[in-house]
Design a protein around this motif. Structure first.
Motif, PDB file in Angstrom:
ATOM      1  N   ASP A 220     -43.422  26.255   0.804  1.00 48.79           N
ATOM      2  CA  ASP A 220     -44.170  27.522   0.729  1.00 48.79           C
ATOM      3  C   ASP A 220     -45.497  27.430  -0.025  1.00 48.79           C
ATOM      4  O   ASP A 220     -46.291  28.367   0.013  1.00 48.79           O
ATOM      5  N   ASN A 221     -45.771  26.340  -0.708  1.00 51.33           N
ATOM      6  CA  ASN A 221     -47.082  26.256  -1.370  1.00 51.33           C
ATOM      7  C   ASN A 221     -47.926  25.077  -0.878  1.00 51.33           C
ATOM      8  O   ASN A 221     -49.083  24.925  -1.271  1.00 51.33           O
ATOM      9  N   ALA A 222     -47.343  24.245  -0.001  1.00 54.89           N
ATOM     10  CA  ALA A 222     -48.034  23.013   0.410  1.00 54.89           C
ATOM     11  C   ALA A 222     -49.349  23.319   1.137  1.00 54.89           C
ATOM     12  O   ALA A 222     -50.367  22.673   0.883  1.00 54.89           O
ATOM     13  N   LYS A 223     -49.324  24.298   2.010  1.00 53.29           N
ATOM     14  CA  LYS A 223     -50.531  24.555   2.815  1.00 53.29           C
ATOM     15  C   LYS A 223     -51.723  24.935   1.938  1.00 53.29           C
ATOM     16  O   LYS A 223     -52.824  24.424   2.117  1.00 53.29           O
ATOM     17  N   ALA A 224     -51.469  25.810   0.969  1.00 50.38           N
ATOM     18  CA  ALA A 224     -52.564  26.250   0.091  1.00 50.38           C
ATOM     19  C   ALA A 224     -53.098  25.071  -0.726  1.00 50.38           C
ATOM     20  O   ALA A 224     -54.313  24.923  -0.905  1.00 50.38           O
ATOM     21  N   LEU A 225     -52.196  24.213  -1.196  1.00 49.63           N
ATOM     22  CA  LEU A 225     -52.639  23.056  -1.990  1.00 49.63           C
ATOM     23  C   LEU A 225     -53.401  22.058  -1.111  1.00 49.63           C
ATOM     24  O   LEU A 225     -54.471  21.566  -1.483  1.00 49.63           O
ATOM     25  N   PHE A 226     -52.852  21.780   0.074  1.00 48.07           N
ATOM     26  CA  PHE A 226     -53.471  20.774   0.947  1.00 48.07           C
ATOM     27  C   PHE A 226     -54.780  21.266   1.556  1.00 48.07           C
ATOM     28  O   PHE A 226     -55.553  20.467   2.084  1.00 48.07           O
ATOM     29  N   SER A 227     -55.020  22.574   1.503  1.00 48.92           N
ATOM     30  CA  SER A 227     -56.281  23.091   2.060  1.00 48.92           C
ATOM     31  C   SER A 227     -57.467  22.820   1.137  1.00 48.92           C
ATOM     32  O   SER A 227     -58.615  22.979   1.540  1.00 48.92           O
ATOM     33  N   CYS A 228     -57.206  22.450  -0.105  1.00 49.00           N
ATOM     34  CA  CYS A 228     -58.306  22.194  -1.045  1.00 49.00           C
ATOM     35  C   CYS A 228     -59.086  20.952  -0.591  1.00 49.00           C
ATOM     36  O   CYS A 228     -58.495  19.971  -0.149  1.00 49.00           O
ATOM     37  N   ALA A 229     -60.397  21.018  -0.771  1.00 49.10           N
ATOM     38  CA  ALA A 229     -61.282  19.975  -0.237  1.00 49.10           C
ATOM     39  C   ALA A 229     -60.926  18.576  -0.736  1.00 49.10           C
ATOM     40  O   ALA A 229     -61.040  17.601   0.006  1.00 49.10           O
ATOM     41  N   ASP A 230     -60.505  18.465  -1.976  1.00 45.90           N
ATOM     42  CA  ASP A 230     -60.254  17.136  -2.540  1.00 45.90           C
ATOM     43  C   ASP A 230     -58.772  16.787  -2.648  1.00 45.90           C
ATOM     44  O   ASP A 230     -58.422  15.776  -3.260  1.00 45.90           O
ATOM     45  N   VAL A 231     -57.918  17.595  -2.066  1.00 46.03           N
ATOM     46  CA  VAL A 231     -56.472  17.298  -2.062  1.00 46.03           C
ATOM     47  C   VAL A 231     -56.137  16.683  -0.704  1.00 46.03           C
ATOM     48  O   VAL A 231     -56.288  17.327   0.330  1.00 46.03           O
ATOM     49  N   ASP A 232     -55.691  15.440  -0.725  1.00 48.30           N
ATOM     50  CA  ASP A 232     -55.503  14.689   0.524  1.00 48.30           C
ATOM     51  C   ASP A 232     -54.042  14.537   0.908  1.00 48.30           C
ATOM     52  O   ASP A 232     -53.697  13.637   1.687  1.00 48.30           O
ATOM     53  N   GLY A 233     -53.207  15.387   0.360  1.00 49.57           N
ATOM     54  CA  GLY A 233     -51.784  15.317   0.678  1.00 49.57           C
ATOM     55  C   GLY A 233     -50.978  15.423  -0.600  1.00 49.57           C
ATOM     56  O   GLY A 233     -51.493  15.850  -1.635  1.00 49.57           O
ATOM     57  N   GLY A 234     -49.709  15.014  -0.531  1.00 47.04           N
ATOM     58  CA  GLY A 234     -48.853  15.230  -1.690  1.00 47.04           C
ATOM     59  C   GLY A 234     -47.892  14.103  -1.970  1.00 47.04           C
ATOM     60  O   GLY A 234     -47.534  13.321  -1.080  1.00 47.04           O
ATOM     61  N   LEU A 235     -47.506  14.016  -3.239  1.00 49.76           N
ATOM     62  CA  LEU A 235     -46.408  13.148  -3.663  1.00 49.76           C
ATOM     63  C   LEU A 235     -45.281  14.112  -4.037  1.00 49.76           C
ATOM     64  O   LEU A 235     -45.402  14.875  -4.999  1.00 49.76           O
ATOM     65  N   ILE A 236     -44.232  14.071  -3.243  1.00 55.41           N
ATOM     66  CA  ILE A 236     -43.219  15.126  -3.298  1.00 55.41           C
ATOM     67  C   ILE A 236     -41.926  14.575  -3.891  1.00 55.41           C
ATOM     68  O   ILE A 236     -41.393  13.569  -3.385  1.00 55.41           O
ATOM     69  N   GLY A 237     -41.415  15.222  -4.932  1.00 55.23           N
ATOM     70  CA  GLY A 237     -40.153  14.798  -5.537  1.00 55.23           C
ATOM     71  C   GLY A 237     -38.997  15.580  -4.943  1.00 55.23           C
ATOM     72  O   GLY A 237     -38.507  15.280  -3.847  1.00 55.23           O
TER      73      GLY A 237
END
Ligand code: PGA
Length: 253
Positions: A220-237
């Motif tokens: 539920d929060n990934a899209k908003a985080l990944f939409s940031c210009a300098d966020v290129d994805g995630g390291l997910i625990g």
């Protein structure tokens, strides 16, 4: 900045979770659910399963990495696993400097620099984790704190080496707490990290380095985080342990 050419990555850090059967089921489910080549999908199982899972996996969509490697080359270090040993079974990625390693196993910035060196020497891509604890964020000193982590572990390497690495910004207060950084907080730090790399090397090199966000990243929060210009994805625990949630996070890229 050549943002369109930068890799997008979603990586699952299983930590000390899942047994071999559960891991194999996860792989089959995630592989079957992957629909797009918009991003690279990485998974980081425990050492003991890495070789088995890589042998077992017949697909091509999931890449494998280790959660850690030794800062020593080889020798009498009981319980440790070297970068050369990882390379010998085909491992191509390694997480270096996760905050749980720093906190529970006393890993210092100097040790992490050595780990990065060992990984690169064995043609393994390090995912270098950095991020501030809560008291540092509360004191509004997070930029200085992360700058020091970068300077002491990462920014002494050659430009060619830096072009090969991946950075993960993982604020310690967000890891496993359910309290993620806001997109604004993540973007501010990611842009800062990229600017530090640009200042030390060049804007072109900085533009190529993927910077992942980690810390309570969920469907539920990934899209908003990944939409940031300098966020290129995630390291997910935590959310990477459930195949369905992990797939939803991948779809958010
Ligand atoms: P979390 O962990 O997603 O469970 O917060 C992230 C990480 O430790 O990489």
């Amino acid at each position: 900045m050549k943002i369109e050419s930068r890799r997008k990555i979603v990586a699952g850090n299983w930590k000390m979770n899942l047994d071999l059967t559960e891991a194999a089921e996860w792989l089959a489910e995630v592989d079957a659910g992957l629909r797009s080549d918009k991003c690279d999908v990485l998974v980081f199982p425990s050492f003991i399963f890495l070789g088995d899972l890589m042998d077992m996996y017949e697909g091509e969509q999931i890449l494998f990495g280790a959660q850690n490697c030794s800062n020593k080359e080889s020798g009498a270090y009981t319980g440790e696993v070297s970068a050369a040993q990882l390379a010998s079974v085909g491992v191509e990625y390694v997480i270096v400097g996760h905050s749980e390693r720093r906190e529970h196993f006393g890993e210092t910035n100097q040790m992490l620099k050595e780990k990065i060196q060992r990984a690169l020497k064995n043609e393994i891509t390090p995912i270098f984790c950095c991020g501030e604890p809560l008291e540092v964020r509360n004191a509004n000193k997070q930029l200085e704190y992360v700058k020091q982590q970068l300077e002491e572990s990462l920014l002494g390497f050659s430009a060619a080496a830096i072009a090969e690495i991946i950075v993960a910004y993982e604020p310690v207060w967000a890891i496993g707490t359910g309290l993620n950084a806001t997109p604004e907080q993540a973007q501010e730090m990611h842009a800062f990290i990229r600017a530090e790399i640009a200042a030390k090397y060049s804007p072109d090199i900085a533009a190529q380095v993927p910077i992942l966000y980690g810390g309570s990243c969920k469907p539920d929060n990934a899209k908003a985080l990944f939409s940031c210009a300098d966020v290129d994805g995630g390291l997910i625990g935590g959310a990477s342990l459930n195949a369905k949630d992990f797939l939803k996070i991948i779809q958010a890229v």
